[in-house]
Design an enzyme around this catalytic site. Structure first.
Site, mmCIF file in Angstrom:
data_model
loop_
_atom_site.group_PDB
_atom_site.id
_atom_site.type_symbol
_atom_site.label_atom_id
_atom_site.label_comp_id
_atom_site.label_asym_id
_atom_site.label_seq_id
_atom_site.Cartn_x
_atom_site.Cartn_y
_atom_site.Cartn_z
ATOM 1 N N THR A 123 0.887 -1.049 -0.178
ATOM 2 C CA THR A 123 -0.039 -0.033 0.123
ATOM 3 C C THR A 123 1.094 1.264 -0.116
ATOM 4 O OG1 THR A 123 -1.804 0.984 0.968
ATOM 5 C CG2 THR A 123 -0.339 0.129 2.496
ATOM 6 N N ASN A 124 0.533 2.211 0.321
ATOM 7 C CA ASN A 124 0.860 3.225 0.044
ATOM 8 C C ASN A 124 0.742 4.226 1.395
ATOM 9 O OD1 ASN A 124 -1.424 5.563 -0.823
ATOM 10 N ND2 ASN A 124 -0.811 4.159 -2.375
ATOM 11 N N HIS A 125 1.046 5.762 1.658
ATOM 12 C CA HIS A 125 0.434 6.792 3.280
ATOM 13 C C HIS A 125 -0.933 7.825 2.902
ATOM 14 C CE1 HIS A 125 4.460 5.354 4.752
ATOM 15 N NE2 HIS A 125 5.846 6.273 3.737
#
Ligand code: C5P
Length: 398
Positions: A210-212
């Site tokens: 995933t990412n931030h």
């Protein structure tokens, strides 16, 4: 300023209820039509006769009149109101509003109200400062309830501190300001998609890529579109954020899920704002069981995901399509490339090089790039950035 405005004044069981008489008088004097709902306990603090006389209408307490069975409809009151103003609002009522308890007419009206809601808390200083009350107030504020801050001073208990209900004159000023700040419903009848947050690409039942992205920017845009009257479908990856008022939320997990939901929703939409941080790659295979470690290194094969914005761009026609670009370098050139490739009307560029821009925070610093120009904006709250983006959408659809 308040001429013709319909205000439901809710009074709860606090000693500050006596100030509701003056508040009601001032609202009526300003031209508002006021209907009063009291909680059963409020009647102990101020008489229904006083409030009925000042508001020029019978006050409402019970769900129905026990004499003749006449129904006091919270639904029609909620529809009638341009504003539900609860003053004084006790810690008890605030807690019930937060959790959805509906054990009196005022609370059912709150749950039915489509209007603006404002509360003027009144309580002892320790009750006000208690983490529970503070958390409830934060939750209500996040859901769009306006909090009219209590003042500091001498309290009924004899203690001195923050918790006194704001003075009626100050409450009226804040009510006026709330009506003045109401955005015009210029996008009534329009239907918009907003994608927001990060997608999650499973590797096995335990791990994922995933990412931030927290979704804050997309949620602010959805909120702004809905506030202007648009019907909004918010297609969202996992976030900790509350659904903005009046927005239809569709929760998705992977880039593939988001693609499917967005392509389906695009059929009936007038425009879309692609704010989600979609994974560009996803594992080739998702392991059915948890991958076991060994002493060797591991390689996970990744395959490309579908580009949602590009797909919508290909089917765009005369509709509006807005994309985002979060870059670390070659910002402007990359953003212009996206404009072209995805057939976007404009790109909102934020650079990770700018302090206060990008993931997580409550602020952003953007440049809006379209075919003709690049307009740089100063650092501001994501809510204000949302206003600028929606203004731009409106300017190209008029
Ligand atoms: O190509 P890039 O990911 O940098 O483009 C960012 C823009 O494209 C954003 O508006 C993002 O929401 C959108 N996007 C998308 N689907 C993808 C990748 C990006 O909608 N698979």
């Amino acid at each position: 300023m308040l001429k013709g405005k319909h205000i439901v004044l809710g009074i709860t069981g606090s000693i500050a209820a006596y100030k509701a008489a003056m508040l009601c008088r001032l609202l009526v004097k300003e031209g508002a039509e006021v209907r009063v709902i009291m909680t059963p306990l409020a009647k102990q603090f101020i008489t229904p006769l006083t409030m009925a006389t000042l508001s020029k209408h019978p006050i409402l307490v019970e769900f129905f009149n026990p004499e003749n069975g006449e129904w006091n409809s919270h639904v029609s009151l909620g529809e009638w109101a341009d504003m539900l103003l609860i003053a004084p609002a006790t810690a008890n009522t605030l807690a019930k509003m937060t959790t959805g308890i509906a054990d009196n007419l005022l609370l059912t009206t709150y749950l039915s109200a489509r209007s603006k809601v404002a509360v003027a808390p009144a309580m002892d200083l320790d009750m006000y400062a208690h983490i529970t009350t503070q958390q409830n107030l934060r939750t209500l504020a996040e859901r769009g309830v306006a909090i009219i801050e209590p003042a500091a001073g001498e309290l009924a208990s004899g203690l001195v501190g923050k918790g006194r209900m704001a003075e009626p004159e100050d409450i009226v000023e804040q009510v006026k300001a709330l009506f003045a700040a109401e955005v015009c419903r210029t996008m009534e009848g329009k239907s918009y998609i907003v994608t927001a947050g990060a997608t999650i690409e499973p590797i096995d039942p335990v791990r994922y890529i995933t990412n931030h992205s927290t979704g804050k920017m997309g949620y602010a845009i959805a909120e702004e579109l809905a506030a202007r009257g648009a019907s909004v479908k918010l297609i969202t990856g996992r976030t900790a954020l509350a659904t903005p008022k009046g927005v239809e939320r569709v929760d998705v997990l992977t880039a593939e899920d988001m693609y499917n939901a967005a392509v389906e929703a695009w059929k009936g939409a007038d425009g879309a704002v692609m704010c989600a941080a979609v994974a560009d790659y996803t594992p080739q295979h998702v392991a059915e069981r948890k991958l076991k470690k060994s002493d060797d290194d591991m390689r996970i094969e990744l395959k490309r995901t579908k580009d949602i914005a590009k797909e919508l761009g290909a089917m765009k026609g005369e509709r509006v399509l807005v994309g985002f670009a979060l870059e670390t370098d070659n910002e402007a050139a990359n953003a212009e490339g996206k404009l072209e490739r995805k057939n976007l009307d404009f790109v909102v560029l934020n650079s990770l090089r700018d302090k206060g821009a990008g993931f997580g925070g409550d602020t952003n610093k953007i440049t809006i790039i379209d075919k003709a120009s690049a307009t740089e904006h100063p650092l501001m709250s994501k809510r204000d950035v949302a206003r600028i983006i929606v203004d731009k959408i409106e300017s190209i659809t008029k």
